[in-house]
Design an enzyme around this catalytic site. Structure first.
Site, short mmCIF file in Angstrom:
data_model
loop_
_atom_site.label_atom_id
_atom_site.label_comp_id
_atom_site.label_asym_id
_atom_site.label_seq_id
_atom_site.Cartn_x
_atom_site.Cartn_y
_atom_site.Cartn_z
N ASP A 58 17.12 -32.70 -4.55
CA ASP A 58 17.20 -32.41 -3.03
C ASP A 58 16.14 -33.46 -2.52
OD1 ASP A 58 18.44 -31.70 -0.46
OD2 ASP A 58 16.33 -30.60 -0.47
N GLY B 110 1.02 -1.37 -0.07
CA GLY B 110 0.01 0.04 0.09
C GLY B 110 0.94 1.34 -0.03
N HIS C 162 21.50 -24.00 6.59
CA HIS C 162 20.87 -24.17 7.80
C HIS C 162 19.33 -23.85 8.10
CE1 HIS C 162 25.01 -25.03 9.69
NE2 HIS C 162 24.50 -26.14 9.00
N TYR D 253 32.23 -30.88 -19.59
CA TYR D 253 32.17 -29.34 -20.17
C TYR D 253 33.76 -28.88 -20.34
CZ TYR D 253 27.32 -29.01 -19.01
OH TYR D 253 26.14 -28.95 -18.86
N VAL E 216 36.53 -11.35 19.05
CA VAL E 216 35.98 -11.47 17.69
C VAL E 216 36.88 -10.99 16.67
CG1 VAL E 216 34.00 -10.79 16.49
CG2 VAL E 216 33.78 -10.96 18.94
N GLU F 161 -11.10 -1.75 11.06
CA GLU F 161 -9.89 -2.50 10.55
C GLU F 161 -8.82 -2.84 11.70
OE1 GLU F 161 -7.41 -0.14 7.92
OE2 GLU F 161 -8.48 -0.29 6.43
#
Length: 1102
Positions: free
Chosen positions: A257, A67, A761, A364, A787, A118
């Site tokens: 799969d 919208g 995953h 290929y 980290v 609404e």
């Protein structure tokens, strides 16, 4: 993946079909779908309301806030809708960073209403339960519903009532609408649960005096529940995210799969890109994508995908050829690179999968050279050395630049090489083959089992084993002492004497566990028993070192638990369909405190029930969708850690000082490798699994590691999706976690893609900004965790932290002790090419080992494509030749004419008698076949030999007849009880006409017909019968069709091939007689006395 978005039309169809509510749901099934191919005349015939109603039109392509984007046409008639679509259908539109073409639209009736009618409602799943959000003001301007909406959390297994809805959600709703809304929301929640939705949003939901209207709807369902919901769902189409086209190649891989036990994924990001990947493993595939994007390759990254779970050579070939086909369609000025990467596999045979890739590369070869493709390979795992060798050989023999690396090279180093950020070594360092599987020649006392077939399941009489203490509520004794609570979970999951039951006939995994136990110098195997419901109780043979032992296999879990009270771990290899029931059953036994669930694809609703039950009973769940975990020197789950060569290379036979937790099984093995190279090794490692709701969380294991004295530092490999990593941040800040934590969240590339990508995953998808890998890495950094800047630097950071702990005396590295050696399994030694053995059988006619059955070198699909028929197949299997068309037809005619000759002949008679005696088909058929010989039906070979010998020796037909008479021998193939020269056998006539018309030469047949003229002149029934005709005609065929030498033709006659024609043909008739007797329900046959002549010796008196 599990949670998949569905189109608005599909979501509404489910709702209209299956919602159960007293609220009057209006406009049911009033929607029409429009695409560029839509026939408007037909559409209006199928949906006549299109001509009479005011309408709404909007795209149905997973676009949010349509919208606000001006993508909704409101209150239009049909002509205005068509005009509106002219400017929107097939137009390119930008939604955020995504740019796509509008192709699918939905037309619905316009619903006149006011703003006060609404409402907003949303239901979504979390680990603890399902959240229901409701706001009394819905529509385009609803704003931040998370902040504004009333919220109600329904715990797993709880039900939602109308009273709850009224009291907690509808506080701001007018009284006259509460009943309707309460009934609708409860019905919606029940629908959400029954159809395995994971997300369901309606905005706006309009409630008028007429009833309830669903205007806009967005939904996701748990695709893994397909086997449960198929009857209601039907065939669901999952549209791609807006901005990404749906390619047929993606659908092809998805179909592969679905038909495979392995995992095969493909998402095309930029088909014109120059960087293509073919990565093994759900976690590894994300790491490679991250690294490519980190090094500036995001705009050139062509695809995301992964193959894992031990795909076959053929499946890998199909996957690889799809990638190679896509990447060789458009040239790139800089050429292209293909990254064939992966972590260290746990159980996938790397050489087998690489053979499939090599086949595709050879297919290929031309296009790969034409498009200047360079290939970079890095892989480890079972038989990886052979896989790398084969891949390297292809590069040398074909001229395609292929750079090959093994576990000695950091996993993502090849990305830097491929993108020109680091040099390519001329002679890459290769790890020595670590297959240290020799027999233990030291006669070490560490090898238990007094006899070759001793069973560790049997009671021990020695005094060196302390009896297991009985535990309550699934807790080991020491955990009960510290917790005093039946629901508390153990800090230590595995010990040197931990015993497990394995659910499923996973002999390879169990043998791997036993080999691990042996190199860890355990006194006894860690597997006490196996449970397999599909057989009776029995014993299964395994090896303990070089001795054979027996482990019990039980049909029922109850028997296994009762007889092995010392067991406290269950390793479940149950399928995704049975994993829930078997896990729930296992948790009924208080002795079990740890369960590993290996299966991938368990519906999330079932997993959440398992988690709730496990929390109540104090059971630790590892998985689902996991390889398991490992505690060096103590215990390993199933295939964790790979084969023994990797166990030894990563020093997993003795404990180190570092514990890790990851989601990915393959990446956990990579962590084993990294940690063994940068520290004194692994103390414990767990892969919690890739699903959205793993049974145990990162924090569960990090806290266990914090409370374990032997662990000095912790490594966490997090992932995009979910918020579990923030709990680690919280734990560090609060001081609950004091040990050094090195952490990296994979999936940093996700924010760089224009459209949403679902990684390998199920849980690897960010639903909000806080779930992105970048946000979590920054939060962990801010909290004080170590980290790295990227996965590339993870090993360096681990080494730095470890060195600091050694320097300050926290870690004192222990002296290395060599593990005991273990014999290699014969089958694996042969796979590695270390031994050879003559085969027990040889075959040259058929090969069923590949993807396709092969008859004498010809694939079965070619047999049907060439319409070879039964005669052609018989030619391949009997004669190893592709026979001419006329020869195949002749064989089929022979089978037809020999199929039956009535019930009176000895073979049919025997079959009938046997059938009437109540015997089965095989017994009755065999009874008939055993009568075939020289006197009945077996004259083909004899006739062929006799006539051939006479003809080849130059004997005239009269001389041949006279000689046979003189020798007192019958001429095989001459004579018939019923047929004669005056009453010819039409079977012979049919065959004669065909042979004369199609065979190049009929010398032997002509000779036999000359013999027939002589014999019938003496007696009219001494004709060339059907056996004789087929015998001599077949010799002509073999000698003159051009497919055989004279010696080969004679050999087939000599070894009895021609009698096979009669046996095969007549088997059809015998089976017909058997079925006929059964159908007629004929009773036991007894031969009548009057048809027997009793000839006994006369009575002799004294």
């Amino acid at each position: 993946m599990s949670a998949k978005a569905i189109s608005e039309q599909t979501g509404k169809e489910f709702l209209y079909k299956y919602i159960c509510t007293s609220a009057a749901v209006q406009n049911r099934f009033c929607y029409a779908s429009v695409t560029p191919e839509t026939d408007w005349d037909r559409l209006t015939q199928e949906h006549p309301w299109l001509r009479t109603e005011r309408l709404v039109v909007k795209p149905d392509q997973l676009i949010k806030r349509r919208g606000k984007l001006g993508l909704v046409g409101i209150n239009l008639d049909l002509q205005e809708v068509q005009e509106w679509l002219k400017s929107h259908l097939m137009s390119e539109t930008s939604v955020g960073k995504a740019k796509g073409v509008l192709k699918n639209f939905l037309i619905e009736p316009f619903v006149p209403h006011i703003q006060e009618e609404e409402f907003y409602v949303c239901i979504y799943a979390t680990r603890e339960g399902d959240h229901v959000l409701f706001h009394h003001e819905g529509g385009v301007e609803v704003g931040d519903v998370d902040a504004k909406a009333q919220r109600l959390m329904i715990a797993v297994d709880d039900k939602l009532s109308e009273d709850q809805v009224k009291e907690q959600l509808l506080t701001h709703v007018p009284d006259d609408k509460k009943e309707v809304l309460a009934s609708f929301i409860v019905g919606l929640f029940n629908l959400y649960e029954d159809l395995y939705f994971t997300y369901l949003e309606i905005n706006p939901l309009v409630v008028t005096q007429d009833g309830v209207y669903i205007l806009d709807m967005a939904a996701k369902i748990d695709a893994t529940a397909d086997y449960i919901c198929k009857a209601k769902w039907g065939d669901v189409e999952f549209p791609p995210p807006f901005g990404r086209e749906a390619y047929p190649e993606e659908a092809y891989i998805a179909d592969l799969d679905a038909k495979s036990g392995a995992s095969l994924k493909l998402t095309l990001l930029n088909p014109r890109g120059r960087i293509w990947t073919m990565v093994a493993g759900g976690g590894a595939s994300v790491v490679y994508s991250d690294t490519i994007c980190d090094l500036g390759g995001v705009d050139e990254l062509a695809n995301y995908g992964e193959y894992s779970g031990a795909p076959s050579e053929q499946q890998t070939y199909d996957y690889a050829k799809t990638i190679l086909s896509l990447m060789t369609r458009e040239k790139h000025p800089q050429g292209k690179v293909l990254i064939i990467g992966g972590s260290i596999a746990n159980f996938t045979n790397v050489a087998a999968t690489f053979k499939g890739i090599v086949r595709a590369i050879k297919d290929y070869l031309g296009p790969l050279k034409e498009h200047e493709v360079t290939i970079f390979v890095r892989r480890g795992g079972p038989n990886y050395q052979e896989g790398l060798r084969v891949m390297g050989e292809v590069g040398k023999t074909t001229g395609i630049p292929i750079h090959v690396f093994g576990t000695e090279t950091h996993m993502t180093a090849i990305v830097g090489m491929a993108l020109g950020h680091r040099p390519i070594p001329n002679q890459p360092p290769m790890d020595a083959h670590t297959a240290n599987f020799l027999l233990n020649t030291s006669n070490s006392a560490k090898t238990p089992a007094a006899t070759r077939t001793a069973s560790f399941s049997e009671a021990r009489t020695s005094n060196d084993a302390t009896p297991a203490k009985k535990s309550k509520a699934g807790l080991p004794a020491e955990a009960q002492a510290s917790s005093g609570c039946s629901g508390a979970k153990a800090t230590t999951l595995f010990r040197k004497h931990t015993k497990a039951i394995v659910w499923g006939m996973q002999t390879r995994a169990v043998q791997g566990m036993l080999d691990f136990d042996y190199v860890c110098s355990r006194d006894e195997p860690s597997v006490a028993a196996m449970v397999y419901p599909f057989t009776g109780d029995h014993k299964q043979k395994f090896y303990w070192g070089h001795k054979e032992i027996l482990l019990p296999v039980y049909k029922n879990m109850a028997d296994a638990m009762k007889k092995h009270s010392e067991v406290d771990v269950l390793i479940s290899f149950a399928s995704l369909r049975s994993a829930f029931d078997s896990t729930v059953e296992a948790m009924q036994y208080s002795q079990i405190h740890t369960i590993a669930i290996i299966a991938e694809g368990i519906p999330e609703a079932q997993t959440r029930k398992i988690i709730k039950m496990a929390d109540e009973k104090g059971v630790t769940i590892i998985g689902p969708a996991t390889v398991g975990g490992i505690k060096p020197g103590c215990f390993k789950i199933g295939n964790t850690g790979g084969m023994l060569d990797n166990i030894l290379a990563s020093k997993l036979y003795r404990p180190g000082s570092v514990a890790y937790v990851s989601r990915s099984g393959g990446m956990s093995n990579e962590l084993n490798n990294i940690i063994s190279r940068t520290t004194d090794g692994v103390y414990e490692g767990v892969a919690i699994g890739g699903d959205r709701y793993p049974g145990s969380t990162f924090m569960d294991h990090v806290l266990r590691y914090q409370d374990t004295p032997g662990i000095k530092m912790i490594v966490v490999l997090g992932e995009i999706g979910g918020t579990e990593e923030y709990k680690i941040c919280h734990g560090i800040r609060e001081g609950r976690i004091t040990k050094p934590v090195v952490c990296w969240c994979i999936g940093t590339c996700a924010t760089m893609f224009a459209s949403e990508v679902q990684f390998g995953h199920a849980g690897a998808c960010a639903n909000q900004a806080s779930e992105t890998a970048i946000a979590k890495n920054q939060a962990l950094r801010d909290a004080g965790a170590y980290v790295p800047k990227s996965f590339d630097e993870l090993g360096d950071v681990i080494r730095t932290v470890y060195d600091e702990l050694v320097a300050n005396g926290t870690i004192i590295p222990a002296q290395e002790v060599p593990p005991p050696t273990v014999p290699m399994d014969y089958s694996w030694a042969r796979e590695l090419g270390l031994i050879r053995k003559p085969a027990s059988f040889m075959t040259s006619i058929c090969d069923e080992r590949g993807q396709e059955l092969i008859y004498a070198g010809m694939p079965i699909t070619e047999v049907f494509k060439e319409e070879m028929g039964l005669g052609g197949v018989l030619g391949l299997l009997w004669f190893q030749r592709r026979l001419p068309r006329y020869a195949c037809q002749f064989i089929e005619m022979c089978l037809m004419v020999t199929a039956d000759h009535g019930p009176a002949v000895s073979g049919a008679h025997n079959t009938i008698v046997c059938a009437r005696a109540g015997k089965d088909l095989i017994s009755s058929l065999t009874s008939g076949l055993l009568t075939i010989g020289d006197r009945f039906g077996g004259a083909l070979d004899a006739a062929a030999k006799q006539f051939s010998k006479a003809f080849d020796s130059g004997m005239l037909p009269m001389e041949f007849v006279n000689k046979m008479k003189k020798d007192g021998k019958l001429i095989m193939g001459i004579g018939h009880r019923v047929k004669s020269i005056n009453n010819p056998d039409m079977r012979v006539q049919i065959l004669k006409d065909f042979v004369k018309q199609h065979f190049p030469s009929t010398q032997l047949l002509d000779y036999a017909l000359d013999v027939e003229k002589i014999t019938t002149s003496k007696k009219p029934n001494l004709i060339l019968n059907v056996d004789g005709f087929i015998g001599v005609a077949f010799v002509d065929l073999l000698r003159t069709c051009g497919g055989f030498t004279r010696d080969e033709a004679d050999e087939f006659v000599e070894i009895g091939a021609l009698n096979g024609i009669f046996v095969l043909g007549r088997s059809m008739g015998f089976i017909g007689h058997y079925l006929d007797q059964k159908r007629l329900k004929q009773g036991l046959y007894r031969h009548p006395w009057d048809d027997i002549s009793y000839v006994l010796p006369e009575h002799m008196s004294m």
